[in-house]
Design a protein around this motif. Structure first.
Motif, PDB file in Angstrom:
ATOM      1  N   PHE A  33       0.834  -1.200   0.000  1.00 33.22           N
ATOM      2  CA  PHE A  33       0.000   0.000   0.000  1.00 33.22           C
ATOM      3  C   PHE A  33       0.871   1.254   0.000  1.00 33.22           C
ATOM      4  CE2 PHE A  33      -3.456   2.618   2.276  1.00 33.22           C
ATOM      5  CZ  PHE A  33      -4.084   2.914   1.084  1.00 33.22           C
ATOM      6  N   ASN A  34       1.993   1.217   0.711  1.00 33.00           N
ATOM      7  CA  ASN A  34       2.918   2.349   0.675  1.00 33.00           C
ATOM      8  C   ASN A  34       3.442   2.570  -0.741  1.00 33.00           C
ATOM      9  OD1 ASN A  34       2.635   2.437   3.479  1.00 33.00           O
ATOM     10  ND2 ASN A  34       4.549   1.335   3.859  1.00 33.00           N
ATOM     11  N   VAL A  35       3.847   1.477  -1.393  1.00 32.26           N
ATOM     12  CA  VAL A  35       4.357   1.570  -2.753  1.00 32.26           C
ATOM     13  C   VAL A  35       3.283   2.101  -3.700  1.00 32.26           C
ATOM     14  CG1 VAL A  35       5.184   0.206  -4.718  1.00 32.26           C
ATOM     15  CG2 VAL A  35       6.132  -0.188  -2.438  1.00 32.26           C
ATOM     16  N   ALA A  36       2.070   1.560  -3.578  1.00 31.07           N
ATOM     17  CA  ALA A  36       0.987   1.972  -4.473  1.00 31.07           C
ATOM     18  C   ALA A  36       0.645   3.443  -4.303  1.00 31.07           C
ATOM     19  CB  ALA A  36      -0.244   1.098  -4.226  1.00 31.07           C
ATOM     20  N   ARG A  37       0.593   3.921  -3.063  1.00 31.06           N
ATOM     21  CA  ARG A  37       0.265   5.336  -2.855  1.00 31.06           C
ATOM     22  C   ARG A  37       1.360   6.241  -3.398  1.00 31.06           C
ATOM     23  NH1 ARG A  37      -0.900   5.938   3.331  1.00 31.06           N
ATOM     24  NH2 ARG A  37       0.515   4.150   3.450  1.00 31.06           N
ATOM     25  N   SER A  38       2.613   5.872  -3.181  1.00 33.56           N
ATOM     26  CA  SER A  38       3.704   6.669  -3.733  1.00 33.56           C
ATOM     27  C   SER A  38       3.655   6.682  -5.259  1.00 33.56           C
ATOM     28  CB  SER A  38       5.066   6.137  -3.271  1.00 33.56           C
ATOM     29  OG  SER A  38       5.504   6.763  -2.084  1.00 33.56           O
ATOM     30  N   LEU A  39       3.391   5.526  -5.863  1.00 37.99           N
ATOM     31  CA  LEU A  39       3.299   5.466  -7.321  1.00 37.99           C
ATOM     32  C   LEU A  39       2.212   6.403  -7.842  1.00 37.99           C
ATOM     33  CD1 LEU A  39       3.718   1.634  -7.893  1.00 37.99           C
ATOM     34  CD2 LEU A  39       5.198   3.407  -8.843  1.00 37.99           C
ATOM     35  N   ALA A 250       9.140   2.462  -4.831  1.00 37.20           N
ATOM     36  CA  ALA A 250       8.130   3.203  -5.585  1.00 37.20           C
ATOM     37  C   ALA A 250       8.768   4.178  -6.559  1.00 37.20           C
ATOM     38  CB  ALA A 250       7.201   3.945  -4.622  1.00 37.20           C
ATOM     39  N   MET A 251       9.781   4.904  -6.111  1.00 36.23           N
ATOM     40  CA  MET A 251      10.435   5.865  -7.002  1.00 36.23           C
ATOM     41  C   MET A 251      11.115   5.139  -8.161  1.00 36.23           C
ATOM     42  SD  MET A 251      10.962   9.094  -7.642  1.00 36.23           S
ATOM     43  CE  MET A 251      10.805  10.087  -6.132  1.00 36.23           C
ATOM     44  N   LEU A 252      11.755   4.015  -7.869  1.00 38.74           N
ATOM     45  CA  LEU A 252      12.399   3.247  -8.931  1.00 38.74           C
ATOM     46  C   LEU A 252      11.370   2.753  -9.945  1.00 38.74           C
ATOM     47  CD1 LEU A 252      14.725   1.759 -10.285  1.00 38.74           C
ATOM     48  CD2 LEU A 252      14.435  -0.075  -8.596  1.00 38.74           C
ATOM     49  N   LEU A 253      10.269   2.164  -9.479  1.00 38.43           N
ATOM     50  CA  LEU A 253       9.242   1.669 -10.385  1.00 38.43           C
ATOM     51  C   LEU A 253       8.606   2.800 -11.180  1.00 38.43           C
ATOM     52  CD1 LEU A 253       7.432  -1.070  -8.262  1.00 38.43           C
ATOM     53  CD2 LEU A 253       8.693  -1.413 -10.394  1.00 38.43           C
ATOM     54  N   ALA A 254       8.370   3.921 -10.531  1.00 38.12           N
ATOM     55  CA  ALA A 254       7.810   5.070 -11.253  1.00 38.12           C
ATOM     56  C   ALA A 254       8.768   5.526 -12.347  1.00 38.12           C
ATOM     57  CB  ALA A 254       7.513   6.210 -10.286  1.00 38.12           C
ATOM     58  N   GLY A 255      10.058   5.532 -12.033  1.00 37.93           N
ATOM     59  CA  GLY A 255      11.035   5.913 -13.039  1.00 37.93           C
ATOM     60  C   GLY A 255      11.079   4.943 -14.199  1.00 37.93           C
ATOM     61  N   LEU A 256      10.967   3.661 -13.906  1.00 42.65           N
ATOM     62  CA  LEU A 256      10.974   2.657 -14.958  1.00 42.65           C
ATOM     63  C   LEU A 256       9.742   2.788 -15.851  1.00 42.65           C
ATOM     64  CD1 LEU A 256      12.190  -0.415 -12.865  1.00 42.65           C
ATOM     65  CD2 LEU A 256      13.469   0.731 -14.680  1.00 42.65           C
ATOM     66  N   CYS A 257       8.636   3.251 -15.283  1.00 45.31           N
ATOM     67  CA  CYS A 257       7.412   3.410 -16.066  1.00 45.31           C
ATOM     68  C   CYS A 257       7.375   4.726 -16.833  1.00 45.31           C
ATOM     69  CB  CYS A 257       6.198   3.360 -15.145  1.00 45.31           C
ATOM     70  SG  CYS A 257       5.880   1.746 -14.451  1.00 45.31           S
ATOM     71  N   LEU A 258       7.863   5.791 -16.201  1.00 40.97           N
ATOM     72  CA  LEU A 258       7.621   7.127 -16.730  1.00 40.97           C
ATOM     73  C   LEU A 258       8.840   7.824 -17.312  1.00 40.97           C
ATOM     74  CD1 LEU A 258       5.324   8.415 -13.851  1.00 40.97           C
ATOM     75  CD2 LEU A 258       4.615   7.682 -16.123  1.00 40.97           C
ATOM     76  N   CYS A 259      10.013   7.472 -16.897  1.00 42.88           N
ATOM     77  CA  CYS A 259      11.211   8.218 -17.300  1.00 42.88           C
ATOM     78  C   CYS A 259      11.928   7.511 -18.440  1.00 42.88           C
ATOM     79  CB  CYS A 259      12.138   8.433 -16.109  1.00 42.88           C
ATOM     80  SG  CYS A 259      11.427   9.543 -14.889  1.00 42.88           S
ATOM     81  N   LEU A 260      11.225   7.204 -19.481  1.00 37.67           N
ATOM     82  CA  LEU A 260      11.813   6.507 -20.606  1.00 37.67           C
ATOM     83  C   LEU A 260      12.902   7.375 -21.228  1.00 37.67           C
ATOM     84  CD1 LEU A 260       8.567   5.076 -22.193  1.00 37.67           C
ATOM     85  CD2 LEU A 260      10.040   4.083 -20.465  1.00 37.67           C
ATOM     86  N   GLY A 261      14.042   6.751 -21.480  1.00 34.71           N
ATOM     87  CA  GLY A 261      15.161   7.495 -22.034  1.00 34.71           C
ATOM     88  C   GLY A 261      16.034   8.141 -20.994  1.00 34.71           C
ATOM     89  N   LEU A 299      11.174  13.852 -10.207  1.00 39.76           N
ATOM     90  CA  LEU A 299      11.183  12.664 -11.064  1.00 39.76           C
ATOM     91  C   LEU A 299      10.985  13.046 -12.523  1.00 39.76           C
ATOM     92  CD1 LEU A 299      11.090   9.585 -11.529  1.00 39.76           C
ATOM     93  CD2 LEU A 299       8.635   9.695 -11.010  1.00 39.76           C
ATOM     94  N   HIS A 300       9.997  13.891 -12.775  1.00 38.93           N
ATOM     95  CA  HIS A 300       9.697  14.256 -14.150  1.00 38.93           C
ATOM     96  C   HIS A 300      10.706  15.226 -14.738  1.00 38.93           C
ATOM     97  CE1 HIS A 300       5.682  12.304 -14.488  1.00 38.93           C
ATOM     98  NE2 HIS A 300       5.787  12.325 -13.175  1.00 38.93           N
TER      99      HIS A 300
END
Length: 307
Positions: A33-39, A250-261, A299-300
């Motif tokens: 739940f912590n990971v999901a909320r951060s994502l 969460a930050m790592l997964l968000a980066g893998l999803c959103l920070c392409l390139g 992140l963005h």
């Protein structure tokens, strides 16, 4: 020329949502739940599957927190026979903590949900705690086995002989593994006395992330080769370390999803700083998500890879 998007863009998170009972009051928690909320806060498309009580006060706190973090609640199953999970937290000087996880909670009875195809094609995150009961264990593994995207395992080893078998069965489903240094030592002792490379080869792991708290992190790739590492980040206003590892994930997964390139090193460095930032807060996440808005912006704003 814009780089082609090749990474998955969704995250399916499976596991427990619960209440951490501190001496000064309840805090909503549970690693998934912590990971999901951060994502959700970081802007990643996330679907969280868990189970909470039907009417109890703890369930209301979970739902309230999910909505505050703009995390969709469609995947939260309701249980009219079992209460929302509870964990008693015992704190020690220096920000450390021990947990007593209460038995027979709603998240022990997660059912296999119907999912839109997009949630079965991106990343999948799951851990070990929600597998303590046969019902949730079966459901989580059934979802992981038929998932078509990469699987991220956040292993949390606890005492007990059954943990070795559970760890092995979970590792066989994983592509990425995250552990702390003590957990890594235990896995090596159990399964691969020759070290990290042998452990990764035995379970066909693509990546192994080791978080070392104040000592930073290491990321290993094929053949046990060290790909990235970073030193710890000082938190001068340490409150507690609850949720720090979840923030990193969460930050790592968000980066893998959103920070392409973007270079992975930049995402890992930001994840390391985010985890340290969480250590300056009470509990795994603040009650007011606006406190964390600068992390989404950071992140963005990560620079793209050169060339």
């Amino acid at each position: 020329m814009p780089q082609e998007q090749v990474a998955p863009r969704t995250v399916l998170v499976l596991g427990e949502a619960l209440i951490d009972e501190f001496h000064d009051g309840p805090v909503v928690g549970g690693a998934p739940f912590n990971v999901a909320r951060s994502l959700a806060l970081l802007g990643a498309p996330v679907h969280f599957v868990s189970r909470i009580g039907a009417e109890d006060a703890a369930a209301a706190l979970v739902l309230e927190s999910a909505r505050e973090y703009a995390l969709p609640v469609a995947g939260l199953q309701r249980d009219d026979r079992h209460a929302t999970g509870r964990v008693s937290v015992f704190e020690s000087p220096g920000g450390g903590h021990e947990f007593r996880i209460h038995a027979d909670a709603a998240w022990d009875y997660i059912e296999v949900p119907e999912l839109e195809p997009r949630w079965t094609e991106g990343w999948l995150y799951f851990g070990s705690l929600a597998q303590r009961s046969p019902v949730s264990r079966h459901s989580l593994r059934a979802l992981a086995k038929r998932h078509r995207g990469p699987v991220f395992l956040d292993l949390n080893l606890r005492p007990g002989e059954a943990m070795r078998e559970l760890a092995a069965e979970s590792l066989m489903l994983a592509d990425w593994l995250k552990v702390n240094e003590d957990e890594l030592a235990q896995l090596v002792a159990w399964f691969a006395p020759d070290g990290v490379a042998a452990l990764m080869a035995r379970f066909a792991l693509a990546r192994l992330l080791v978080t070392r708290g104040a000592e930073g992190y290491e990321l290993f790739g094929a053949g046990g080769r060290l790909l990235e590492s970073g030193a710890g980040v000082l938190q001068p206003q340490l409150r507690d370390t609850v949720g720090a590892g979840d923030a990193f994930t969460a930050m790592l997964l968000a980066g893998l999803c959103l920070c392409l390139g973007r270079p992975l090193s930049g995402t890992l460095g930001l994840a390391n700083r985010y985890a340290a930032g969480i250590c300056g807060l009470r509990g795994p996440l603040p009650a007011d998500p606006a406190v964390l808005a600068p992390w989404r912006a950071a992140l963005h704003a990560l620079p793209a890879a050169e060339g």
